[in-house]
Scaffold this active site. Sequence first.
Site, short mmCIF file in Angstrom:
data_model
loop_
_atom_site.label_atom_id
_atom_site.label_comp_id
_atom_site.label_asym_id
_atom_site.label_seq_id
_atom_site.Cartn_x
_atom_site.Cartn_y
_atom_site.Cartn_z
N HIS A 49 -14.86 -35.42 25.63
CA HIS A 49 -16.02 -34.53 25.78
C HIS A 49 -16.84 -34.58 24.50
O HIS A 49 -16.27 -34.55 23.40
CB HIS A 49 -15.58 -33.11 26.10
CG HIS A 49 -14.71 -33.05 27.32
ND1 HIS A 49 -15.23 -33.15 28.59
CD2 HIS A 49 -13.37 -32.95 27.46
CE1 HIS A 49 -14.23 -33.11 29.47
NE2 HIS A 49 -13.10 -32.99 28.81
N SER B 129 -16.23 -29.39 30.59
CA SER B 129 -14.98 -30.10 30.31
C SER B 129 -14.22 -30.54 31.57
O SER B 129 -14.83 -31.14 32.45
CB SER B 129 -14.10 -29.31 29.34
OG SER B 129 -14.77 -29.16 28.10
N GLU C 82 -20.95 -24.40 21.82
CA GLU C 82 -19.59 -24.45 21.29
C GLU C 82 -18.84 -25.65 21.88
O GLU C 82 -18.54 -25.68 23.07
CB GLU C 82 -18.84 -23.16 21.62
CG GLU C 82 -17.40 -23.12 21.12
CD GLU C 82 -17.31 -23.25 19.61
OE1 GLU C 82 -16.78 -24.28 19.14
OE2 GLU C 82 -17.78 -22.33 18.91
N GLU D 37 -12.86 -26.78 22.62
CA GLU D 37 -12.39 -26.34 23.92
C GLU D 37 -11.22 -25.37 23.82
O GLU D 37 -10.48 -25.35 22.83
CB GLU D 37 -11.92 -27.55 24.76
CG GLU D 37 -13.00 -28.57 25.06
CD GLU D 37 -12.94 -29.75 24.13
OE1 GLU D 37 -13.59 -30.76 24.43
OE2 GLU D 37 -12.25 -29.65 23.07
N CYS E 87 -15.14 -25.69 27.47
CA CYS E 87 -15.82 -25.46 26.20
C CYS E 87 -16.89 -24.39 26.38
O CYS E 87 -16.89 -23.65 27.36
CB CYS E 87 -16.43 -26.78 25.70
SG CYS E 87 -17.54 -27.56 26.90
N SER F 78 -19.04 -36.21 29.37
CA SER F 78 -17.64 -35.93 29.69
C SER F 78 -17.04 -37.09 30.47
O SER F 78 -17.74 -37.74 31.26
CB SER F 78 -17.51 -34.64 30.52
OG SER F 78 -17.77 -33.50 29.73
#
Length: 344
Positions: free
Chosen positions: A251, A65, A7, A10, A79, A238
């Site tokens: 990110h 993140s 996923e 965020e 995230c 990141s």
Amino acid sequence: MAMSGFEGFEKRLEIHFSDDDPMIGSIGLRQLDFELLEEILDAVQCSVVSAVGNGFFDAYVLSESSLFVYPTKIIIKTCGTTQLLKSIPPLLAHAHHMGLHVSGCRYTRGSFIFPKAQPFPHSSFREEVMYLEENLPSNLCYRKASVMPSKKSKSSHSWHVYTASDEQYMVQHNPDMFTIEICMTELDRILARKFFQRPGDIYSGDLSGKEMTALTGIGNINPAALVCDFGFDPCGYSMNSIDGAQYATIHVTPEDGYSYASFECIGSHYDTNILEVLKKAVQVFRPATMSISITGATEDLYTRVRDIFQPLGLNCRSCTIDEFPSAGNVVFQTFTTRRKKAEI
């Protein structure tokens, strides 16, 4: 679209504090030592992988993140399947021990790519709001929760916003500052490959991050900023950059089928180069779909932001505006390329 995957979208939590002692406020949350930060992040289920700081704040790249710690403000952005809101109880406890009191809170996120994979308390926005209501102190009496759709009907992507503040923060809030959050999906496949480890690479982490920063042009977005970057194995990236009291963060989840990248920054309405910064950031990824949320937006700002992306082939398909206590106007815009029909 892949049935499952990492996923990228965020969750973002920003909490402001006040104090009665000016000496405390000059250092404030930056007194939190690494062990206490780890305790807070353990509740979220992430960890620090790299860090940098200056005279204004500290910036941490996380395994999922970023974290930014100012004397009286903290921003956590995570995230994956992290449980971001679970950071609130330990954070408020440590802040109270330092003599700091919560004066404002803002929680934002987009629509998850894999919503069914999210654990409590993030399985729905209703659940998130209930958790916030139960864990924030009662002095935050000005509260609002809203889902901002990209269209009035058949919306597949929305912007979720929750704000809470007390009387003091309503007065002290700086209307000259804004926060821009850009969410990009369906990244250009060739550009996304730059965020994978190459065959035979024997390193990742800081060294890999620096190589990705240089190779992609991310280092040119704001050449004056100090960059702290990290490359993940086998893919992902990141970055936090710091420039005085302002930050920017990127990110990237580059996997085909659910590729995603985000860019966030704070700025002032007096900034003269913010549009160029945003344009450079989006050009790194060339997404087919994109959304932009501006908190503290003026009509002049969000109109200029909308227009700068047309030369890149990104047309604004929808614009939703809502007003929140202490945060001012939040503007949510969605974009798609000319080659893709808008089904947002």
